[in-house]
Design an enzyme around this catalytic site. Sequence first.
Site, PDB file in Angstrom:
ATOM      1  N   ASP A   7       0.874  -1.174   0.000  1.00  0.00           N
ATOM      2  CA  ASP A   7       0.000   0.000   0.000  1.00  0.00           C
ATOM      3  C   ASP A   7       0.910   1.222   0.000  1.00  0.00           C
ATOM      4  OD1 ASP A   7      -2.446   1.485   0.210  1.00  0.00           O
ATOM      5  OD2 ASP A   7      -1.963   1.834   2.315  1.00  0.00           O
ATOM      6  N   GLU A  67      -1.252  -0.713  -5.315  1.00  0.00           N
ATOM      7  CA  GLU A  67      -2.511  -0.060  -5.654  1.00  0.00           C
ATOM      8  C   GLU A  67      -2.292   0.859  -6.843  1.00  0.00           C
ATOM      9  OE1 GLU A  67      -5.512   1.303  -2.601  1.00  0.00           O
ATOM     10  OE2 GLU A  67      -4.813   3.251  -3.307  1.00  0.00           O
ATOM     11  N   ASP A 140      -2.854   0.912   6.823  1.00  0.00           N
ATOM     12  CA  ASP A 140      -1.974   0.653   5.682  1.00  0.00           C
ATOM     13  C   ASP A 140      -1.634  -0.835   5.568  1.00  0.00           C
ATOM     14  OD1 ASP A 140      -0.896   3.748   5.257  1.00  0.00           O
ATOM     15  OD2 ASP A 140      -1.188   3.191   7.348  1.00  0.00           O
TER      16      ASP A 140
END
Length: 225
Positions: A7, A67, A140
């Site tokens: 992340d 991501e 996260d």
Amino acid sequence: MRVLGVDPGLSRCGLGVIDGTAQRAVLRRAGVVRTAPGDPTASRLADLHRAVRDLIAEERPEAVVVERLFVHANLRTVMSVGQATGVAMLAGAEAGLEVAEYTPTEVKAAISGHGGAEKSQVAYMVRAVLGLAETPEPPDVADALALALCHLRRGIVDLAADGTDQGRAGAGQPAASGDAAGGLSPRLAAAVANAGPGAQVTRPSRGRGAGAPLDDATPGEEASA
């Protein structure tokens, strides 16, 4: 398959390594890499690259998942997240690994069955699927693990071509009518996920009316630098 989920963020970058299949996965390692805001950007990116590279060397994943960058009102946030994303992708490419990107909507659909699920739902699903005693913290970490799980489940959830999400409980299975597959409560979504491909959801219509979602889901996502 062993997957490293990242992340991306410059101040805080979530990392999570899982082993398994679309139906069953276990946590190997998870944590957060933090860099000091007062340090030069180049130095912070070097620290992040080193951390991801070392984790790859130690855990030997077969894929690195990040991501996919999306539009955000804060240009500074977009830039820092983009830099962190590039560093993570570089570390994976240097190791000769598969590098994959998923949007927040794709991750939510793969984990909870609904692309508009709230982050709390996704975090609950990560905890349930991996059999964890507590929800991973900080967020996260949960997001990184969700990315890794999404990669394992990429063949289970199909995204409609028009951009709406049709949750699939199993590859090739039709979604339930009335968004029943898309509006699962966290507990029910966990049960469906653990059931694996071929699972189906049946919902009574009394009380809320046919076609009413089980839970309200609020679309939206914010990036953290």
